[in-house]
Design a protein around this motif. Structure first.
Motif, PDB file in Angstrom:
ATOM      1  N   LYS A 120       0.843  -1.187   0.000  1.00 17.52           N
ATOM      2  CA  LYS A 120       0.000   0.000   0.000  1.00 17.52           C
ATOM      3  C   LYS A 120       0.884   1.244   0.000  1.00 17.52           C
ATOM      4  N   PRO A 121       0.665   2.176  -0.923  1.00 20.91           N
ATOM      5  CA  PRO A 121       1.509   3.371  -0.965  1.00 20.91           C
ATOM      6  C   PRO A 121       1.228   4.292   0.213  1.00 20.91           C
ATOM      7  N   ASP A 122       2.196   5.146   0.520  1.00 23.15           N
ATOM      8  CA  ASP A 122       1.998   6.128   1.580  1.00 23.15           C
ATOM      9  C   ASP A 122       1.028   7.223   1.162  1.00 23.15           C
ATOM     10  N   GLY A 123       0.832   7.352  -0.119  1.00 25.43           N
ATOM     11  CA  GLY A 123      -0.106   8.349  -0.605  1.00 25.43           C
ATOM     12  C   GLY A 123      -0.289   8.228  -2.103  1.00 25.43           C
ATOM     13  N   ILE A 124      -1.335   8.873  -2.604  1.00 25.82           N
ATOM     14  CA  ILE A 124      -1.643   8.858  -4.034  1.00 25.82           C
ATOM     15  C   ILE A 124      -1.726  10.292  -4.543  1.00 25.82           C
ATOM     16  N   VAL A 125      -1.104  10.536  -5.689  1.00 29.04           N
ATOM     17  CA  VAL A 125      -1.227  11.814  -6.381  1.00 29.04           C
ATOM     18  C   VAL A 125      -2.172  11.601  -7.560  1.00 29.04           C
ATOM     19  N   LEU A 126      -3.199  12.428  -7.643  1.00 30.16           N
ATOM     20  CA  LEU A 126      -4.214  12.304  -8.688  1.00 30.16           C
ATOM     21  C   LEU A 126      -4.151  13.487  -9.643  1.00 30.16           C
ATOM     22  N   VAL A 127      -4.245  13.205 -10.937  1.00 31.39           N
ATOM     23  CA  VAL A 127      -4.308  14.262 -11.951  1.00 31.39           C
ATOM     24  C   VAL A 127      -5.678  14.215 -12.631  1.00 31.39           C
ATOM     25  N   PRO A 128      -6.118  15.323 -13.237  1.00 36.35           N
ATOM     26  CA  PRO A 128      -7.407  15.331 -13.941  1.00 36.35           C
ATOM     27  C   PRO A 128      -7.429  14.304 -15.070  1.00 36.35           C
ATOM     28  N   PRO A 129      -8.566  13.686 -15.363  1.00 38.74           N
ATOM     29  CA  PRO A 129      -9.867  13.898 -14.730  1.00 38.74           C
ATOM     30  C   PRO A 129     -10.090  13.102 -13.445  1.00 38.74           C
ATOM     31  N   LEU A 130      -9.146  12.239 -13.063  1.00 43.30           N
ATOM     32  CA  LEU A 130      -9.328  11.432 -11.857  1.00 43.30           C
ATOM     33  C   LEU A 130      -9.375  12.299 -10.608  1.00 43.30           C
ATOM     34  N   ALA A 131      -8.724  13.459 -10.643  1.00 43.54           N
ATOM     35  CA  ALA A 131      -8.727  14.358  -9.491  1.00 43.54           C
ATOM     36  C   ALA A 131     -10.120  14.910  -9.207  1.00 43.54           C
ATOM     37  N   ASN A 132     -11.002  14.850 -10.209  1.00 49.14           N
ATOM     38  CA  ASN A 132     -12.365  15.367 -10.071  1.00 49.14           C
ATOM     39  C   ASN A 132     -13.409  14.255  -9.992  1.00 49.14           C
ATOM     40  N   ASP A 133     -12.964  13.007 -10.012  1.00 53.34           N
ATOM     41  CA  ASP A 133     -13.882  11.874 -10.122  1.00 53.34           C
ATOM     42  C   ASP A 133     -14.434  11.470  -8.751  1.00 53.34           C
ATOM     43  N   LYS A 134     -15.768  11.422  -8.628  1.00 53.23           N
ATOM     44  CA  LYS A 134     -16.399  11.100  -7.340  1.00 53.23           C
ATOM     45  C   LYS A 134     -16.177   9.647  -6.928  1.00 53.23           C
ATOM     46  N   VAL A 135     -16.144   8.738  -7.909  1.00 56.32           N
ATOM     47  CA  VAL A 135     -15.890   7.334  -7.587  1.00 56.32           C
ATOM     48  C   VAL A 135     -14.482   7.169  -7.029  1.00 56.32           C
ATOM     49  N   VAL A 136     -13.512   7.814  -7.669  1.00 59.94           N
ATOM     50  CA  VAL A 136     -12.131   7.753  -7.181  1.00 59.94           C
ATOM     51  C   VAL A 136     -12.038   8.335  -5.782  1.00 59.94           C
ATOM     52  N   GLU A 137     -12.689   9.459  -5.558  1.00 64.52           N
ATOM     53  CA  GLU A 137     -12.679  10.112  -4.248  1.00 64.52           C
ATOM     54  C   GLU A 137     -13.174   9.159  -3.160  1.00 64.52           C
ATOM     55  N   THR A 138     -14.293   8.490  -3.417  1.00 65.01           N
ATOM     56  CA  THR A 138     -14.892   7.588  -2.420  1.00 65.01           C
ATOM     57  C   THR A 138     -14.011   6.378  -2.160  1.00 65.01           C
ATOM     58  N   VAL A 139     -13.476   5.775  -3.223  1.00 65.23           N
ATOM     59  CA  VAL A 139     -12.697   4.542  -3.079  1.00 65.23           C
ATOM     60  C   VAL A 139     -11.395   4.774  -2.327  1.00 65.23           C
ATOM     61  N   VAL A 140     -10.636   5.800  -2.696  1.00 58.98           N
ATOM     62  CA  VAL A 140      -9.355   6.012  -2.026  1.00 58.98           C
ATOM     63  C   VAL A 140      -9.565   6.380  -0.559  1.00 58.98           C
TER      64      VAL A 140
END
Length: 343
Positions: A120-140
């Motif tokens: 498991k990474p210490d953190g995730i960096v997200l770029v658009p469009p994933l940075a704006n994605d509600k599904v990605v937001e909820t899962v992470v």
């Protein structure tokens, strides 16, 4: 075998200070950090990766989660993130989420678990469009991973969620005002993808500049786009075929702006003598277009670096909350803009 205690003795510091330096923890004076590193070099000390992870409760891995690795935006952010990881003793893992796993939380969770089989990474960096994605937001968030988003986003910041961006709205207003100051009144705007918050934010900046100058927004000159070269060509041709075409075009990114330049070439229209074109980002294509594009310089490399540094500061046993960062931008005036013909 050289041990941590030997490094502490050589540097004249405590064992805890050596540990903090090894884990790249904040609140260590730079002079002290340098002293410890010099002692490590003199003694030839090589830290154990396993022991280091156990002590600090860190994996020393950062994931850069993207949707398309072919984007110049992504590659520039990636370069900055990689530099920061190398400087701070971390590994950068690039992961590309396919479209079919973004349709549901279940699909994305399964894909994420598979992508994290090696830890498991210490953190995730997200770029658009994933940075704006509600599904990605909820899962992470459910996976308990700290995230930093690159670019403007409507996702709210929390202790485990932060943003690295510029003031997109003000930058868009500034680049539009540049066209107005040159004397342009009929200025078109090409929107980007509607699943990215930057599209609406930059449009609002465009509207702000027109309103401040007493110019009305002409909806016939505001067209949809996809943040890609082809949509720039398509909409550029449409604009230039109007009975009264615009004298200037503001495209919401450089790829679309370059497409407009190509459309002008196909119609025999010279830039900037007959049409001014501006973009946003200052990506590689901005200097490869002929003429080179006037654009907003978004410091993408610095944004990637800042995102990684933000995650690392709050990783492992650190009790620090993630801190969002607003970076500076500026306009880069090149050869694609001039006063309108006959002004």
């Amino acid at each position: 075998m050289v041990r941590m205690v030997d490094v502490a003795k050589e540097a004249g510091v405590s064992l805890k200070t050596v540990s903090r330096v090894l884990n790249n923890e904040p609140r260590v004076q730079e002079a002290m950090r340098q002293r410890v590193r010099e002692a490590m070099d003199r003694l030839g000390y090589v830290p154990s990766a396993t022991a280091r992870s156990l002590r600090s409760r860190r994996s020393f891995q950062i994931m850069l989660l993207v949707h398309d690795v072919r984007s110049s935006f992504v590659s520039t952010v990636q370069f900055g993130a990689l530099q920061a990881c190398q400087d701070l003793g971390y590994n950068l893992r690039l992961a590309m989420a396919p479209t079919d796993v973004l349709v549901s939380e279940e699909a994305l969770t399964g894909w994420m678990n598979k992508a994290m089989q090696n830890g498991k990474p210490d953190g995730i960096v997200l770029v658009p469009p994933l940075a704006n994605d509600k599904v990605v937001e909820t899962v992470v968030e459910k996976l308990g991973i700290k995230t930093v988003r690159i670019g403007v986003t409507s996702v709210e910041d929390t202790e485990v969620r932060a943003t690295v961006t510029i003031d997109d709205r003000q930058a868009a207003e500034d680049i539009t005002r540049h066209l107005i100051d040159l004397g342009h009144k009929r200025i078109a705007f090409l929107r980007g993808r509607e699943d990215q918050d930057a599209t609406e934010t930059r449009y609002r900046g465009y509207c702000d500049a027109l309103e401040a100058a007493g110019l009305a927004v002409d909806n016939d000159l505001v067209l949809p786009g996809l943040f890609d070269f082809d949509s720039g060509i398509k909409q550029g041709l449409w604009l230039l075929d109007l009975p009264e075409p615009p004298t200037a075009v503001f495209a919401a990114n450089d790829d679309m702006a370059a497409g407009v330049v190509t459309a002008a070439y196909r119609r025999g229209i010279s830039i900037p003598q007959q049409l001014s074109v501006v973009g946003f980002d200052d990506s590689e294509i901005a200097v490869r277009t002929l003429p080179a594009l006037t654009t907003v310089v978004q410091p993408l490399e610095a944004m990637g670096k800042a995102a990684v540094e933000t995650v690392i500061e709050a990783a492992g046993t650190s009790k620090l909350a993630l801190q969002s960062k607003l970076l500076d931008y500026h306009l880069r005036i090149r050869e694609s803009t001039a006063e309108p013909k006959g002004s």
